[in-house]
Design a protein around this motif. Structure first.
Motif, short mmCIF file in Angstrom:
data_model
loop_
_atom_site.label_atom_id
_atom_site.label_comp_id
_atom_site.label_asym_id
_atom_site.label_seq_id
_atom_site.Cartn_x
_atom_site.Cartn_y
_atom_site.Cartn_z
N PRO A 244 -18.69 49.35 31.45
CA PRO A 244 -17.25 48.98 31.86
C PRO A 244 -17.09 47.62 32.24
CG PRO A 244 -18.42 50.94 32.77
CD PRO A 244 -19.26 50.03 31.95
N ALA A 245 -15.74 47.15 32.87
CA ALA A 245 -15.41 45.94 32.87
C ALA A 245 -15.85 45.57 34.27
CB ALA A 245 -13.87 45.68 32.97
N GLU A 246 -15.92 46.47 35.15
CA GLU A 246 -16.57 46.45 36.56
C GLU A 246 -17.82 45.94 36.61
OE1 GLU A 246 -18.06 50.80 37.81
OE2 GLU A 246 -16.09 50.16 38.17
N VAL A 247 -18.80 46.14 35.35
CA VAL A 247 -20.14 45.69 35.56
C VAL A 247 -20.17 44.13 35.47
CG1 VAL A 247 -22.28 45.92 34.55
CG2 VAL A 247 -20.66 47.96 34.57
N ALA A 248 -19.03 43.53 34.38
CA ALA A 248 -19.04 42.29 34.39
C ALA A 248 -18.82 41.39 35.29
CB ALA A 248 -18.40 42.05 32.78
N ASP A 249 -17.83 41.81 35.99
CA ASP A 249 -17.48 40.85 37.06
C ASP A 249 -17.87 41.05 38.51
OD1 ASP A 249 -16.17 43.34 38.00
OD2 ASP A 249 -14.26 42.79 37.42
N ARG A 250 -18.89 42.15 38.46
CA ARG A 250 -19.68 42.28 39.80
C ARG A 250 -18.87 42.87 40.76
NH1 ARG A 250 -24.74 39.39 38.65
NH2 ARG A 250 -24.61 38.14 37.35
N SER A 251 -17.87 43.39 40.67
CA SER A 251 -16.68 43.68 41.58
C SER A 251 -17.39 45.09 42.31
CB SER A 251 -15.44 44.04 41.22
OG SER A 251 -15.47 44.96 40.09
N VAL A 252 -17.96 46.00 41.67
CA VAL A 252 -18.56 47.20 42.20
C VAL A 252 -20.07 47.22 42.25
CG1 VAL A 252 -18.48 49.80 41.83
CG2 VAL A 252 -16.48 48.18 41.35
N PRO A 253 -20.69 47.27 43.25
CA PRO A 253 -22.10 47.53 43.22
C PRO A 253 -22.46 48.54 42.63
CG PRO A 253 -21.46 46.80 45.60
CD PRO A 253 -20.27 47.09 44.58
N GLY A 254 -23.78 48.67 42.29
CA GLY A 254 -24.62 49.73 41.85
C GLY A 254 -25.05 49.76 40.21
N HIS A 255 -24.71 48.43 39.81
CA HIS A 255 -25.22 48.08 38.26
C HIS A 255 -26.16 47.23 38.45
CE1 HIS A 255 -21.52 50.01 37.00
NE2 HIS A 255 -20.63 49.59 38.00
N TRP A 256 -27.43 47.83 37.51
CA TRP A 256 -28.68 47.15 37.50
C TRP A 256 -29.02 46.42 36.17
CZ3 TRP A 256 -32.02 47.40 42.10
CH2 TRP A 256 -31.53 48.21 43.07
N GLU A 257 -30.00 45.43 36.30
CA GLU A 257 -30.50 44.89 35.04
C GLU A 257 -31.90 44.86 35.33
OE1 GLU A 257 -27.22 41.38 34.80
OE2 GLU A 257 -29.43 40.82 35.09
N GLY A 258 -32.53 45.18 34.35
CA GLY A 258 -34.02 45.46 34.12
C GLY A 258 -34.77 44.60 33.15
N ASP A 259 -36.30 44.66 33.51
CA ASP A 259 -36.78 43.95 32.18
C ASP A 259 -38.45 44.09 32.78
OD1 ASP A 259 -37.75 42.53 29.97
OD2 ASP A 259 -37.38 40.49 30.92
N LEU A 260 -39.36 43.57 32.03
CA LEU A 260 -40.96 43.63 32.16
C LEU A 260 -41.28 42.19 32.40
CD1 LEU A 260 -42.35 46.02 29.77
CD2 LEU A 260 -41.88 46.64 32.03
N ILE A 261 -42.12 42.19 33.19
CA ILE A 261 -42.89 40.68 33.44
C ILE A 261 -44.31 41.16 33.00
CG2 ILE A 261 -41.60 39.47 35.05
CD1 ILE A 261 -43.56 40.29 37.04
N VAL A 262 -44.96 40.42 31.92
CA VAL A 262 -46.00 40.87 31.34
C VAL A 262 -47.18 40.09 31.72
CG1 VAL A 262 -47.30 41.22 29.19
CG2 VAL A 262 -44.71 41.88 29.34
N GLY A 263 -48.47 40.62 32.03
CA GLY A 263 -49.73 39.84 32.30
C GLY A 263 -50.37 39.30 31.08
N LYS A 264 -51.68 38.99 31.22
CA LYS A 264 -52.63 38.29 30.33
C LYS A 264 -52.68 39.03 29.10
CE LYS A 264 -56.93 36.10 30.15
NZ LYS A 264 -58.19 35.96 30.89
N ASN A 265 -52.51 38.39 28.11
CA ASN A 265 -52.70 39.08 26.70
C ASN A 265 -51.93 40.57 26.52
OD1 ASN A 265 -54.48 36.94 26.16
ND2 ASN A 265 -56.14 38.08 26.96
N GLY A 266 -50.80 40.49 27.43
CA GLY A 266 -49.86 41.54 27.15
C GLY A 266 -50.56 42.92 27.77
N GLY A 267 -51.75 42.93 28.47
CA GLY A 267 -52.44 44.03 28.85
C GLY A 267 -52.07 45.03 30.15
N SER A 268 -51.13 44.05 30.93
CA SER A 268 -50.44 44.67 32.23
C SER A 268 -49.25 44.15 32.46
CB SER A 268 -51.52 44.38 33.52
OG SER A 268 -51.64 43.06 33.60
#
Length: 408
Positions: A244-268
């Motif tokens: 939805p357009a409201e996600v791009a302009d940050r006008s409405v809270p509640g929309h999240w972004e996610g990812d992983l940060i990976v440790g040594k040799n990808g083991g954690s």
């Protein structure tokens, strides 16, 4: 008994400084060594030493080498400063009755530059402008202390050091100084001053090295290279263009972004979630593996800890850990949108936060040693740090603001 003659006056190379300068000038004019030595009043052998240097062996057998003397070139002055020739021209043109603007046009300078020069260096009693005297005063003013502001001000240095230890960025520290000391200019510092104090420790006096004090963990600045990632997500899902357009302009809270940060040799790994409007951060504890099943369990568990209605959507990259996105949506009612391949900038808030988190969880380390309580403490510290994007409010303040209806 052997009598020792007592000498008076200063000994050593200092009294010879004027002679050395005179000797170098005469040699530069083409005079022979013998003639220059006679003119200066030194032995010809001394002139040879000055020209070619010498090596002396002391009583212990150690050798000491004395290099030949040279003329130190005058330091180069930026063209934005008035030169001595320009000051002579100013004096001549003023005596000829030219106005400030006429002198400025003649020299190709701004009228304010000429006006300021005359005002600073004219005789306060007679109004006469002496160019050579003005040049000497300008050189004296330019030879200021090389110590940085933080080294000269211990109280300010302690304030900066304290916040660096709390992992604040130089810009955040600069803003905090303005807020805490609004009427004390000596207690305010530009963020560039803090960077320079870290990059040049002889001027800054800070205890921490740039590689440990700054979030980038670099000792110098360099351009970022865009990351190259290939599409690893196989099952079709909603693309970021379908949000939805409201996600791009940050006008409405509640929309999240996610990812992983990976440790040594990808083991954690640690899952990271960032709310786009408030920059509020939540961390997902993944004590074992970080495959699709573990990620599904961790995200469902994290969504259950947040207040009702504060998660309206989730944007992720196309990593294989989100292969079970359909089951996550079915369990939580939260749609998942995926970025284009090799486009981390489409999750800019999350990428920025991952960079901040690397201060706590460095690359090439085992991330499985951190407990859920450890992750909660790190998230709390980030959420209580002022952000420029939030007009220097903290994510926790914005997230708890009662004006957001989604908090009910």
């Amino acid at each position: 008994m052997k009598q020792f003659r007592r000498t008076t006056g200063k000994r050593g190379p200092a009294p010879q400084a004027a002679k050395r300068e005179q000797y170098l000038r005469l040699m530069a004019q083409g005079m022979s060594n013998s003639a220059a030595c006679r003119e200066v009043g030194i032995a010809r052998r001394t002139g040879d030493w000055w020209r070619y240097g010498r090596t002396v062996t002391d009583g212990t057998g150690r050798k000491h080498t004395y290099p030949p003397i040279t003329v130190e070139p005058p330091p180069e002055i930026s063209s934005r400063f008035l030169s001595e020739d320009e000051r002579i021209a100013i004096a001549d043109l003023r005596r000829a009755g030219n106005s400030i603007r006429a002198i400025a046009r003649e020299l190709g300078r701004d009228p304010a530059t000429i006006s300021r020069e005359v005002r600073r260096n004219a005789d306060p009693h007679t109004g006469a402008y002496h160019p050579h005297r003005a040049q000497k005063r300008a050189v004296a003013r330019r030879a200021r202390s090389k110590e940085g502001k933080l080294r000269r001000n211990p109280q300010l240095r302690e304030f900066v050091q304290q916040h660096l230890d709390q992992r604040w960025s130089p810009e955040q520290i600069s803003r905090a100084a303005q807020v805490n000391f609004p009427d004390q200019p000596d207690m305010q510092v530009a963020c560039e001053t803090i960077y320079q104090a870290l990059y040049r420790p002889e001027r800054g006096g800070l205890d921490r090295e740039p590689g440990k004090a700054l979030r980038t963990r670099r000792a110098w600045r360099r351009r970022r290279r865009p990351g190259r990632r290939t599409t690893r997500f196989v099952t079709p899902g909603l693309m970021i263009s379908q949000r939805p357009a409201e996600v791009a302009d940050r006008s409405v809270p509640g929309h999240w972004e996610g990812d992983l940060i990976v440790g040594k040799n990808g083991g954690s790994a640690i899952g990271t979630l960032v709310e786009r409007a408030t920059r509020f951060t939540a961390l997902v504890h993944l004590p074992g593996r970080h495959d699709a099943d573990s990620m599904l369990d961790g995200l469902v568990r994290a969504a259950g800890t947040l207040p009702t209605g504060v998660v309206r959507s989730l944007t992720w990259d196309q990593g294989g850990e989100m292969a079970l996105h359909g089951q996550f949506t079915a369990a939580t009612g939260i749609p998942v949108y995926f970025c284009e391949p090799a486009s981390p900038w489409q999750r800019g808030s999350n990428e920025n936060t991952n960079g901040l988190l690397r201060q706590y969880f460095p690359k090439s380390t085992d991330l499985s040693i951190h407990t859920a309580d450890d992750l909660a403490a790190v998230a709390a510290e980030l959420n209580n740090r002022p952000r420029k994007a939030l007009d220097w409010a903290t994510p926790a303040q914005r997230f708890a603001n009662p004006e957001y209806s989604w908090r009910s």
